[in-house]
Write a protein that holds these residues in place. Structure first.
Motif, short mmCIF file in Angstrom:
data_model
loop_
_atom_site.label_atom_id
_atom_site.label_comp_id
_atom_site.label_asym_id
_atom_site.label_seq_id
_atom_site.Cartn_x
_atom_site.Cartn_y
_atom_site.Cartn_z
N PRO A 168 3.61 3.42 -20.41
CA PRO A 168 2.18 3.46 -20.02
C PRO A 168 2.01 3.91 -18.58
N ALA A 169 0.95 4.61 -18.33
CA ALA A 169 0.66 5.09 -16.97
C ALA A 169 0.34 3.89 -16.08
N PRO A 170 0.76 3.89 -14.81
CA PRO A 170 0.45 2.77 -13.90
C PRO A 170 -1.06 2.64 -13.70
N ALA A 171 -1.50 1.38 -13.56
CA ALA A 171 -2.94 1.13 -13.39
C ALA A 171 -3.47 1.81 -12.14
N HIS A 172 -2.67 1.80 -11.05
CA HIS A 172 -3.08 2.45 -9.80
C HIS A 172 -1.97 3.39 -9.37
N PRO A 173 -2.32 4.60 -9.07
CA PRO A 173 -1.28 5.54 -8.63
C PRO A 173 -0.71 5.07 -7.31
N PRO A 174 0.58 5.26 -7.08
CA PRO A 174 1.20 4.83 -5.83
C PRO A 174 0.54 5.51 -4.63
N THR A 175 0.41 4.71 -3.56
CA THR A 175 -0.21 5.23 -2.34
C THR A 175 0.77 6.16 -1.64
N SER A 176 0.25 7.29 -1.27
CA SER A 176 1.12 8.25 -0.61
C SER A 176 1.36 7.81 0.82
N ALA A 177 2.40 8.35 1.43
CA ALA A 177 2.74 8.01 2.82
C ALA A 177 1.61 8.42 3.76
N GLY A 178 0.96 9.55 3.48
CA GLY A 178 -0.12 10.02 4.35
C GLY A 178 -1.31 9.08 4.33
N THR A 179 -1.65 8.60 3.13
CA THR A 179 -2.79 7.67 3.02
C THR A 179 -2.49 6.37 3.73
N HIS A 180 -1.26 5.86 3.58
CA HIS A 180 -0.86 4.61 4.23
C HIS A 180 -0.93 4.77 5.75
N TRP A 181 -0.45 5.89 6.25
CA TRP A 181 -0.47 6.12 7.71
C TRP A 181 -1.90 6.22 8.23
N ALA A 182 -2.78 6.84 7.46
CA ALA A 182 -4.17 6.95 7.87
C ALA A 182 -4.83 5.57 7.95
N THR A 183 -4.48 4.70 7.00
CA THR A 183 -5.04 3.34 7.00
C THR A 183 -4.58 2.57 8.23
N VAL A 184 -3.28 2.65 8.51
CA VAL A 184 -2.73 1.96 9.69
C VAL A 184 -3.37 2.48 10.97
N THR A 185 -3.50 3.82 11.04
CA THR A 185 -4.11 4.42 12.22
C THR A 185 -5.54 3.94 12.41
N GLY A 186 -6.29 3.85 11.33
CA GLY A 186 -7.67 3.38 11.40
C GLY A 186 -7.76 1.96 11.92
N ILE A 187 -6.85 1.11 11.44
CA ILE A 187 -6.85 -0.29 11.89
C ILE A 187 -6.54 -0.36 13.38
N VAL A 188 -5.53 0.44 13.81
CA VAL A 188 -5.15 0.43 15.22
C VAL A 188 -6.30 0.91 16.09
#
Length: 213
Positions: free
Chosen positions: A5-25
């Motif tokens: 079965p396909a995963p419920a949520h597609p894995p987060t890409s490295a770019g998206t994760h880095w953008a989230t961290v940058t936003g928090i910082v």
């Protein structure tokens, strides 16, 4: 054929994760800048609070009218009421001190003998004849041969009542109203109320000028 079965949520890409961290910082840095800026502004404001009148309103050059309030930059406000004429042609007014400094003040100083006066000098509360810009003191040329200056054109009546209300320490965030009963002399022109509340440091005098006619 078996299918996964396909995963419920597609894995987060490295770019998206880095953008989230940058936003928090960035958000945290912005919040830090705001907090530091507020702290510096408060500190700077504290350094400039030396008992000055805000906008010079209430100074000898810009005296207030009765009923108006003098505002000091450290939170103290003083209001002089409109004088009320009495049947014997004397007048009554009140001086209200609102201590917003957070510190105890002694509006009448430490000596009851000099708490309330009717001529210029060192009294913390003065009701005198003349304009705010006048010193209220007799000039040397006006002194008599005996060396005494002319009698003041305003007489403070029931000085004991005024001094009793004025002298006790005034706690931070407390208010006090001091009654003043006075009588002008014959031919008195402008009358000035001059207030110089005693403080640990420098404090400007506040002035109210009015005519009784």
């Amino acid at each position: 054929m078996d299918t996964q079965p396909a995963p419920a949520h597609p894995p987060t890409s490295a770019g998206t994760h880095w953008a989230t961290v940058t936003g928090i910082v960035v958000t945290l840095l912005a919040a830090t800048v705001v907090v530091v800026g507020m702290a510096l502004a408060t500190f700077a404001d504290g350094l400039t609070q030396h008992g000055n009148l805000k906008d010079h309103s209430g100074s000898a050059v810009q005296p207030l009218r009765p009923g108006a309030t003098a505002h000091y930059d450290d939170g103290l406000t003083i209001t002089v009421s409109r004088p009320q004429r009495q049947p014997d042609d004397s007048y009554r007014l009140t001086v209200t001190y609102d201590n917003g400094t957070g510190k105890e003040l002694r509006p009448g100083g430490t000596s009851p003998d000099t708490g309330v006066g009717s001529s210029g000098g060192s009294a913390p509360l003065v009701v005198r004849a003349g304009k705010a810009l006048d010193s209220g003191l007799p000039s040397p040329s006006s002194s008599s041969s005996a060396g005494a200056g002319p009698l003041p054109d305003v007489t403070v009546l029931d000085r004991t009542e005024s001094v009793t209300a004025l002298m006790p320490p005034l706690g931070g965030d407390q208010q006090r109203t001091v009654p003043v009963h006075f009588k002008p002399g014959t031919g008195t022109g402008p009358v000035t109320v001059e207030v110089a509340p005693s403080s640990p440091g420098y404090r400007e005098h506040a002035y109210w000028q009015f005519d009784l006619g």
